[in-house]
Design a protein around this motif. Structure first.
Motif, short mmCIF file in Angstrom:
data_model
loop_
_atom_site.label_atom_id
_atom_site.label_comp_id
_atom_site.label_asym_id
_atom_site.label_seq_id
_atom_site.Cartn_x
_atom_site.Cartn_y
_atom_site.Cartn_z
N UNK A 1 -7.30 15.14 -1.69
CA UNK A 1 -6.06 15.46 -0.99
C UNK A 1 -5.27 14.21 -0.62
N UNK A 2 -5.94 13.10 -0.37
CA UNK A 2 -5.26 11.87 0.03
C UNK A 2 -5.47 10.80 -1.02
N UNK A 3 -4.44 10.01 -1.26
CA UNK A 3 -4.58 8.92 -2.22
C UNK A 3 -3.94 7.66 -1.65
N UNK A 4 -4.50 6.55 -2.02
CA UNK A 4 -3.99 5.24 -1.62
C UNK A 4 -3.90 4.37 -2.86
N UNK A 5 -2.76 3.73 -3.03
CA UNK A 5 -2.53 2.85 -4.17
C UNK A 5 -2.22 1.47 -3.61
N UNK A 6 -2.96 0.48 -4.05
CA UNK A 6 -2.83 -0.89 -3.55
C UNK A 6 -2.28 -1.76 -4.67
N UNK B 1 0.86 -1.18 0.00
CA UNK B 1 0.00 0.00 0.00
C UNK B 1 0.90 1.23 0.00
N UNK B 2 0.68 2.10 -0.98
CA UNK B 2 1.40 3.37 -1.07
C UNK B 2 0.43 4.48 -0.67
N UNK B 3 0.77 5.22 0.37
CA UNK B 3 -0.09 6.30 0.86
C UNK B 3 0.54 7.64 0.51
N UNK B 4 -0.31 8.59 0.16
CA UNK B 4 0.18 9.92 -0.20
C UNK B 4 -0.86 10.95 0.21
N UNK B 5 -0.40 12.05 0.75
CA UNK B 5 -1.29 13.13 1.14
C UNK B 5 -0.70 14.44 0.62
N UNK B 6 -1.45 15.08 -0.26
CA UNK B 6 -1.02 16.34 -0.85
C UNK B 6 -2.09 17.38 -0.54
N UNK B 7 -1.73 18.38 0.22
CA UNK B 7 -2.70 19.41 0.59
C UNK B 7 -2.45 20.62 -0.31
N UNK B 8 -3.36 20.83 -1.25
CA UNK B 8 -3.27 21.99 -2.12
C UNK B 8 -4.14 23.12 -1.57
N UNK B 9 -5.38 22.75 -1.25
CA UNK B 9 -6.32 23.70 -0.67
C UNK B 9 -6.90 23.08 0.59
N UNK B 10 -7.55 23.88 1.36
CA UNK B 10 -8.10 23.42 2.63
C UNK B 10 -9.21 22.39 2.42
#
Length: 117
Positions: free
Chosen positions: A53-58, A39-48
């Protein structure tokens, strides 16, 4: 149960690790031969109030084809739940196709051939 959790943008806490393992435990019980799950987790906050904003790749390693599923959500936990549910449906569909293919081969008299699908 071989579950690997990776993230570049945020630290993987014990709570996130337990949550991922809890949802991946369901995948091992669906009857598929699973070697490992990454599982690859990623959180990118561009705006409030960014809805993606969050993505999960399995990535599920199985004999034959590997399964890769990616989902995005507002919250990291929702993304994990979405990707795990989609993986469940995919594994069920894969097993059903395999059963139907075996049944078809049995019906036409090809049960002695071992199919490598």
């Amino acid at each position: 149960m071989n579950v690997i959790i990776q993230s570049n943008s945020l630290p993987v806490s014990e709570a996130i690790r337990n949550f991922c393992q809890k949802h991946c435990r369901k995948l091992f019980s669906k009857g598929a031969q699973i070697d490992k799950i990454t599982i690859f987790l990623d959180k990118v906050v561009r705006k409030k109030n960014d809805s993606k904003a969050a993505s999960a790749k399995l990535h599920i390693s199985t004999p034959g084809k590997d399964i890769v599923i990616k989902r995005q959500a507002h919250d990291l936990y929702n993304a994990i739940v979405d990707v795990a549910n989609r993986a469940q449906r995919t594994l069920i569909k894969k097993n059903k196709k395999k059963r139907m293919r075996r049944k078809k081969n049995r019906d036409i008299g090809l049960d002695w051939i071992e199919w490598a699908y």
